[in-house]
Design an enzyme around this catalytic site. Structure first.
Site, PDB file in Angstrom:
ATOM      1  N   GLU A 117       1.923 -10.525 -16.941  1.00 62.63           N
ATOM      2  CA  GLU A 117       1.551  -9.567 -15.895  1.00 62.63           C
ATOM      3  C   GLU A 117       0.942  -8.287 -16.439  1.00 62.63           C
ATOM      4  OE1 GLU A 117       4.693  -8.108 -13.316  1.00 62.63           O
ATOM      5  OE2 GLU A 117       6.127  -8.163 -14.940  1.00 62.63           O
ATOM      6  N   ARG A 172       2.119   1.387  -5.923  1.00 60.01           N
ATOM      7  CA  ARG A 172       2.284   0.447  -4.808  1.00 60.01           C
ATOM      8  C   ARG A 172       0.995  -0.305  -4.497  1.00 60.01           C
ATOM      9  NH1 ARG A 172       7.039   1.476  -1.761  1.00 60.01           N
ATOM     10  NH2 ARG A 172       6.198   0.070  -0.226  1.00 60.01           N
ATOM     11  N   TRP A 231      -3.784  -1.925  -1.410  1.00 60.17           N
ATOM     12  CA  TRP A 231      -3.689  -3.202  -2.118  1.00 60.17           C
ATOM     13  C   TRP A 231      -4.279  -4.202  -1.133  1.00 60.17           C
ATOM     14  CZ3 TRP A 231      -1.394  -8.049  -1.627  1.00 60.17           C
ATOM     15  CH2 TRP A 231      -1.266  -8.790  -2.796  1.00 60.17           C
ATOM     16  N   LYS A 270       3.759  -2.839  -6.730  1.00 60.96           N
ATOM     17  CA  LYS A 270       5.180  -2.760  -7.069  1.00 60.96           C
ATOM     18  C   LYS A 270       6.065  -3.502  -6.074  1.00 60.96           C
ATOM     19  CE  LYS A 270       8.738  -1.363  -9.423  1.00 60.96           C
ATOM     20  NZ  LYS A 270       9.018  -2.170 -10.614  1.00 60.96           N
ATOM     21  N   ASN A 321      -0.155  -0.199   6.295  1.00 60.84           N
ATOM     22  CA  ASN A 321       0.334  -1.131   5.281  1.00 60.84           C
ATOM     23  C   ASN A 321       0.836  -2.361   6.029  1.00 60.84           C
ATOM     24  OD1 ASN A 321       1.512  -2.414   3.119  1.00 60.84           O
ATOM     25  ND2 ASN A 321       3.246  -1.006   2.960  1.00 60.84           N
ATOM     26  N   GLY A 322       0.365  -3.542   5.672  1.00 58.17           N
ATOM     27  CA  GLY A 322       0.814  -4.755   6.362  1.00 58.17           C
ATOM     28  C   GLY A 322      -0.377  -5.602   6.777  1.00 58.17           C
ATOM     29  N   CYS A 353       0.853  -1.182   0.000  1.00 55.43           N
ATOM     30  CA  CYS A 353       0.000   0.000   0.000  1.00 55.43           C
ATOM     31  C   CYS A 353       0.891   1.234   0.000  1.00 55.43           C
ATOM     32  CB  CYS A 353      -0.871   0.018   1.244  1.00 55.43           C
ATOM     33  SG  CYS A 353      -1.836  -1.476   1.450  1.00 55.43           S
ATOM     34  N   HIS A 386       8.688 -32.234 -23.511  1.00 52.02           N
ATOM     35  CA  HIS A 386       8.278 -33.125 -22.417  1.00 52.02           C
ATOM     36  C   HIS A 386       6.922 -32.733 -21.829  1.00 52.02           C
ATOM     37  CE1 HIS A 386      12.131 -35.138 -22.502  1.00 52.02           C
ATOM     38  NE2 HIS A 386      12.713 -33.960 -22.557  1.00 52.02           N
ATOM     39  N   GLU A 439      11.470 -14.650 -17.975  1.00 55.18           N
ATOM     40  CA  GLU A 439      11.193 -13.236 -17.772  1.00 55.18           C
ATOM     41  C   GLU A 439      10.246 -12.709 -18.859  1.00 55.18           C
ATOM     42  OE1 GLU A 439      11.457 -11.280 -15.465  1.00 55.18           O
ATOM     43  OE2 GLU A 439      11.412  -9.273 -16.311  1.00 55.18           O
ATOM     44  N   LYS A 465       6.687 -11.049 -18.060  1.00 52.91           N
ATOM     45  CA  LYS A 465       6.344  -9.692 -18.516  1.00 52.91           C
ATOM     46  C   LYS A 465       5.016  -9.715 -19.255  1.00 52.91           C
ATOM     47  CE  LYS A 465       8.304  -7.846 -16.669  1.00 52.91           C
ATOM     48  NZ  LYS A 465       9.322  -7.786 -15.688  1.00 52.91           N
TER      49      LYS A 465
HETATM   50  C1  F6R Z   1       7.749  -8.434 -12.209  1.00 55.04           C
HETATM   51  C2  F6R Z   1       8.120  -7.875 -10.939  1.00 55.04           C
HETATM   52  C3  F6R Z   1       8.119  -8.763  -9.745  1.00 55.04           C
HETATM   53  C4  F6R Z   1       9.288  -8.395  -8.826  1.00 55.04           C
HETATM   54  C5  F6R Z   1       9.200  -9.186  -7.513  1.00 55.04           C
HETATM   55  C6  F6R Z   1      10.398  -8.878  -6.627  1.00 55.04           C
HETATM   56  O1  F6R Z   1       7.833  -7.481 -13.232  1.00 55.04           O
HETATM   57  O2  F6R Z   1       8.409  -6.712 -10.837  1.00 55.04           O
HETATM   58  O3  F6R Z   1       8.148 -10.106 -10.091  1.00 55.04           O
HETATM   59  O4  F6R Z   1      10.482  -8.671  -9.491  1.00 55.04           O
HETATM   60  O5  F6R Z   1       8.023  -8.831  -6.840  1.00 55.04           O
HETATM   61  O6  F6R Z   1      10.487  -7.517  -6.354  1.00 55.04           O
HETATM   62  P1  F6R Z   1      11.812  -6.895  -5.784  1.00 55.04           P
HETATM   63  O7  F6R Z   1      12.845  -6.941  -6.851  1.00 55.04           O
HETATM   64  O8  F6R Z   1      11.463  -5.483  -5.413  1.00 55.04           O
HETATM   65  O9  F6R Z   1      12.195  -7.718  -4.601  1.00 55.04           O
END
Ligand code: F6R
Length: 618
Positions: free
Chosen positions: A498, A27, A74, A613, A100-101, A2, A514, A491, A495
């Site tokens: 998401e 966030r 969030w 984020k 937040n938490g 949040c 497989h 990755e 991408k």
């Molecule tokens: C995907 C993404 C997430 C973060 C993951 C770890 O695009 O951003 O998968 O990589 O939540 O976040 P950090 O790097 O902040 O620990």
């Protein structure tokens, strides 16, 4: 997770809080709310959806107060409703709270408070915490006690009974011009301005007002007034604060003409890579050097294993790093999901050095795994982008990425910077062992050339946008690569799913036969990563297996590869490069492909549904 922002000062609070919330919206963006102290009570506005939905509500209230706080949520406890949005006000009207938490023992606290006559309008743990503070606030023997200490004491007493994680900001109705804020497991930063004080979950909400910040630590409680701030522990011991200076400015966190932060951050990558490597090569040009490891070269050499822990995109960077360290330094490396490592109780070699990678430095799974490794007596080095973040502070040493704020929820420039740091680490460890001077200088030259190679890869943007238009209607996609390009395939799939909500999976190209091959038809295209060299023929065989089943192929292909005529339906060329740089350069096309597909589908690229984020809850 949040976003939190609080303000006490001389200016109108509501516009500043709304501006801060917009900067923090990445966030969490299920709902947003503001509370200000006005005319002897709290005025609260909250609304599901984005901060933009809240703005008209706040405007209607014509708020003139200069004390207040705001929140973007969030959801964890309770659905996405106006009632569950923050701020919450206690049922006696005395306390307002944003949080937040997760308060894990909220149910027992709620039962206790309900028996005392407190009532609840929402399903949240936050409202329970708010009423618990009100309960302690009401109970304090007021006569003779200054209001300030009564307020802080009530927060401390409540938090001593709270299990779980929190970053909170509290207002008390009889304490105008004061905020109390405390953290355990959720980041909070104080902004020390000129006649004003701020608190936020992220510097982005503070940096337009002041660059002087204090990173609050777990177990600390801060009391803010416009002209002053004090920090104490939960046990009421005084803390001497350290004021840090934020090195980036507000324009770093603005769009500057781009349509989305993700687009801006993709195109910023050449500069971001330059910033990551600046000053980090030895004078003789044969190895890397890092300032903040806090481990001597001798000690480094003595480790016989390295263990990397991370989540999501950062874990993919660790997987590439594993490959490169094993190749350049011939030392065994393990990578693990931080969330799994923490509970699995893996037998560990005593001569192991740990690394965590985390853009935010706040991801709770990574933080908890790091603490577990440290508890077992291991040293942990951290690769982080956010300076002063919890992981960066608790690690034994580390490497900052220096790529500036990453605002887009989908990580882009932080990922390629982590890949670069991984390659530099592999070089550094390799040069302490068997990697020769000439191999070292070759790798240094290759890494120095990475920004230009990325510039070249970015020139394919228009071509990739055209491909995106042709493939955006598909519901499934596979991403396939080998060696260091397998984590890049993971990755690419992450991408795409998401930000576009298209189902995508990443696999080692040969593993596809497989099982995942069953998905292949004209409706499920595959993105292949193809490089010249030892794996070329094998990857081509995998492509042929797909083609034989009518699967369409998009090939991200280095210039030197001669693909059989007609094998790929689309080719995205990337420059030939050294294996240390290849994963960085090969990432660019899939970032662009995902971005343009998401734009084509009209998705909210920077704030994809259900995501946030930095994930500060387990
Ligand atoms: C995907 C993404 C997430 C973060 C993951 C770890 O695009 O951003 O998968 O990589 O939540 O976040 P950090 O790097 O902040 O620990």
């Amino acid at each position: 997770m949040c976003g939190i922002v609080g303000y006490v000062g001389k200016n109108k609070a509501a516009p500043l809080i709304l501006e801060g919330l917009k900067r923090l919206e990445y966030r969490g963006y299920d709902s947003a709310g503001v509370a200000v102290w006005q005319d002897g009570g709290f005025t609260v506005a909250k609304k599901i959806g984005r901060v933009a939905n809240l703005e008209p509500e706040v405007a209607k209230l014509r708020l003139s107060s200069s004390y207040g706080m705001g929140h973007t949520r969030w959801a964890t406890h309770g659905g996405v409703t106006d009632a569950n949005a923050h701020p919450h006000v206690s049922s006696d009207g005395k306390i307002a709270l944003i949080h937040n938490g997760v308060i894990e023992n909220y149910a027992s606290i709620k039962k206790f408070l309900a028996a005392k006559g407190y009532t609840f309008k929402s399903e949240t743990d936050t409202e329970v915490l708010c009423n618990a503070i009100a309960y302690h606030y009401a109970k304090e023997p007021a006569p003779g006690d200054p209001t300030e200490s009564r307020f802080v004491t009530a927060v401390r007493k409540t938090l001593r009974h709270a299990e779980g994680t929190y970053g909170i900001v509290v207002m008390a109705v009889d304490a105008p011009g004061e905020l109390v804020t405390a953290r355990k497991g959720s980041p909070l930063i104080l902004g020390i301005g000129d006649g004003e004080s701020l608190v936020a979950s992220d510097v982005a909400a503070i940096v337009s007002r002041t660059q002087n910040v204090v990173y609050l630590k777990d177990g600390e409680v801060a009391h803010l007034t416009p002209k002053n701030f004090t920090i104490t522990t939960l046990a009421a011991a005084d803390v001497s604060p350290v004021i840090d200076k934020v090195t980036w400015s507000i324009s770093d966190a603005e769009l500057n003409g781009y349509a989305h932060f993700m687009e801006k951050e993709i195109f910023e990558q050449p500069q971001a890579l330059e910033n990551t490597m600046r000053g980090r090569f030895s004078e003789d040009g044969s190895t890397a050097q890092f300032g903040g490891l806090n481990i001597s070269a001798n000690e480094f050499r003595s480790y016989e294993r390295f263990q990397f822990l991370a989540c999501g995109t950062a874990l993919h960077a660790c997987m590439v790093t594993e490959h490169l360290i094993e190749r350049f330094a011939r030392v065994p490396v393990e990578c693990d999901y931080a969330s799994e490592f923490r509970y699995r109780n893996t037998p560990l070699d005593p001569n192991t050095l740990f690394f965590t990678m985390s853009q935010s430095g706040e991801t709770i799974d990574t933080l908890a795994a790091m603490r577990e490794a440290k508890r077992k007596g291991y040293k942990v080095l951290a690769v982080n982008n956010v300076v002063g973040s919890t992981i960066a502070r608790e690690a034994d040493g580390g490497i900052y990425q220096h790529v500036g704020p990453e605002v887009g929820v989908a990580s882009t420039k932080a990922f390629t910077s982590q890949l670069l740091i991984g390659a530099m680490l592999a070089l550094y460890i390799g040069r302490m062992r068997d990697l020769s001077f000439s191999d070292g200088t070759e790798i240094v030259q290759a890494l120095k050339g990475a920004p230009d190679l990325v510039r070249t890869a970015l020139k394919q943007a228009d071509h990739i946008r055209g491909i995106a238009r042709r493939y955006a209607h598909h519901r499934d996609m596979l991403f396939l690569g080998r060696m260091t390009l397998f984590p890049v395939a993971l990755e690419g799939a992450l991408k795409l799913k998401e930000i576009s909500y298209i189902h995508a999976e990443g696999y080692p190209a040969a593993e596809m036969k497989h099982g995942p091959i069953a998905l292949i038809s004209e409706h499920c295209p595959s993105v292949f990563f193809v490089s010249s060299g030892e794996m070329f023929n094998k990857v081509v065989s995998s492509m042929q297996e797909i083609k034989a089943r009518k699967g369409q192929i998009i090939a991200v292909c280095t210039d030197g590869c001669k693909l059989p005529e007609g094998l790929a339906d689309e080719v995205i060329p990337i420059p030939e490069c050294h294996e240390a740089v290849l994963p960085i350069v090969a990432t660019i096309p899939v970032q662009l492909l995902s971005y343009y597909i998401a734009v084509e589908l009209g998705r909210d690229v920077d704030k994809p549904r259900n995501l946030a984020k930095s994930v500060t809850v387990e």
